[in-house]
Scaffold this motif. Structure first.
Motif, short mmCIF file in Angstrom:
data_model
loop_
_atom_site.label_atom_id
_atom_site.label_comp_id
_atom_site.label_asym_id
_atom_site.label_seq_id
_atom_site.Cartn_x
_atom_site.Cartn_y
_atom_site.Cartn_z
N PHE A 84 0.83 -1.13 0.00
CA PHE A 84 -0.15 0.04 -0.01
C PHE A 84 0.79 1.34 0.01
CE2 PHE A 84 -3.06 -2.83 2.18
CZ PHE A 84 -3.90 -2.92 1.26
N TRP A 85 0.14 2.24 -0.53
CA TRP A 85 1.06 3.53 -0.41
C TRP A 85 1.18 3.84 0.92
CZ3 TRP A 85 2.98 4.65 -4.90
CH2 TRP A 85 2.42 4.41 -6.23
N ARG A 86 2.40 4.85 1.18
CA ARG A 86 2.19 5.35 2.48
C ARG A 86 2.10 6.75 2.27
NH1 ARG A 86 2.56 0.43 2.90
NH2 ARG A 86 4.02 -0.81 4.19
N ASN A 98 -5.81 5.20 -1.34
CA ASN A 98 -4.90 3.98 -1.43
C ASN A 98 -5.19 3.60 -2.78
OD1 ASN A 98 -2.46 2.74 -0.55
ND2 ASN A 98 -3.31 2.66 1.56
N LYS A 99 -5.82 4.27 -3.65
CA LYS A 99 -5.89 3.95 -5.12
C LYS A 99 -4.77 3.43 -6.06
CE LYS A 99 -8.31 6.13 -8.92
NZ LYS A 99 -9.01 7.36 -9.20
N HIS A 100 -5.01 2.43 -6.94
CA HIS A 100 -3.92 1.92 -7.71
C HIS A 100 -2.34 1.65 -6.77
CE1 HIS A 100 -6.37 3.44 -10.84
NE2 HIS A 100 -6.21 4.63 -10.54
N TRP A 101 -2.82 1.06 -5.66
CA TRP A 101 -1.51 0.82 -4.87
C TRP A 101 -0.68 -0.59 -5.66
CZ3 TRP A 101 -1.38 -4.41 -3.05
CH2 TRP A 101 -2.73 -5.25 -2.96
N ARG A 103 1.08 -3.44 -6.87
CA ARG A 103 1.22 -4.74 -6.80
C ARG A 103 2.70 -5.37 -7.24
NH1 ARG A 103 -3.76 -2.20 -6.95
NH2 ARG A 103 -5.45 -3.70 -6.29
N GLN A 128 1.10 -1.13 -13.15
CA GLN A 128 0.96 -2.55 -12.70
C GLN A 128 1.49 -3.31 -13.84
OE1 GLN A 128 0.14 -2.70 -9.71
NE2 GLN A 128 -1.24 -1.04 -9.32
N ALA A 136 -0.79 8.24 -9.51
CA ALA A 136 -0.90 7.82 -8.20
C ALA A 136 -1.61 8.91 -7.44
CB ALA A 136 0.69 8.05 -7.57
N ALA A 140 1.27 10.34 -2.45
CA ALA A 140 1.52 8.98 -2.30
C ALA A 140 3.05 8.85 -1.99
CB ALA A 140 1.14 8.13 -3.24
N MET A 142 6.42 5.99 -1.02
CA MET A 142 7.13 4.40 -0.92
C MET A 142 8.35 4.47 -0.41
SD MET A 142 5.74 1.32 -1.27
CE MET A 142 4.23 1.86 -2.23
#
Length: 156
Positions: A84-86, A98-101, A103, A128, A136, A140, A142
């Motif tokens: 997940f995004w941070r 947290n859309k489009h986290w 994968r 993805q 993002a 967002a 990471m």
């Protein structure tokens, strides 16, 4: 009697110095506030802070490479299927969603920051594995290394 007068004089001087220091802090704070709220934003022409300028302000604690680069989400060991995004590690802005986290196997595009000695990616887009680029969410982030599990690499 001389001792009492000396003590009272020192107390008075201490209180006066304390008051002057307090006023100095208030004046500096007022000057900073007036600068951030009275100067027009370069993007909008208005004096109010926008989300974009708040995000830029949050990076004042951070060292930035100020260049957008692509990184690949990889992992050291099996487990989860993504990360997940941070939120903003400085705590000054809020993660939009947290859309489009990302994968496993995702590519992230963003700006590299060093915040409090840790390397972070301020993500702008995510792709993805086998997909297309998506924006993002605002703010967002990471980490480049997470719990000896996930990491970001500049190599596919």
């Amino acid at each position: 009697l001389e001792l009492i007068i000396s003590y009272d004089h020192r107390t008075h001087l201490f209180k006066k110095a304390e008051k002057q220091a307090s006023m100095g802090i208030k004046n500096v704070t007022a000057k900073l506030f007036s600068k951030t709220h009275s100067q027009p934003s370069q993007n909008t022409g208005q004096g109010d802070l926008t989300q974009e300028s708040a995000s830029a302000e949050a990076r004042t604690e951070a060292e930035s490479e100020s260049e957008t680069k692509d990184y690949f989400l990889k992992k050291h060991r099996p487990g989860c299927t993504g990360m997940f995004w941070r939120s903003d590690p400085t705590g000054k802005t809020k993660l939009e969603s947290n859309k489009h986290w990302p994968r496993d196997g995702a590519t992230l595009r963003g700006e590299v920051l060093s915040i409090k000695g840790n390397k972070w990616l301020h993500a702008k887009q995510v792709k993805q594995k086998g997909g297309n680029w998506e924006n993002a969410p605002a703010n967002a982030y990471m980490p480049f290394e997470y719990n000896q599990h996930y990491y970001l690499s500049d190599k596919p």
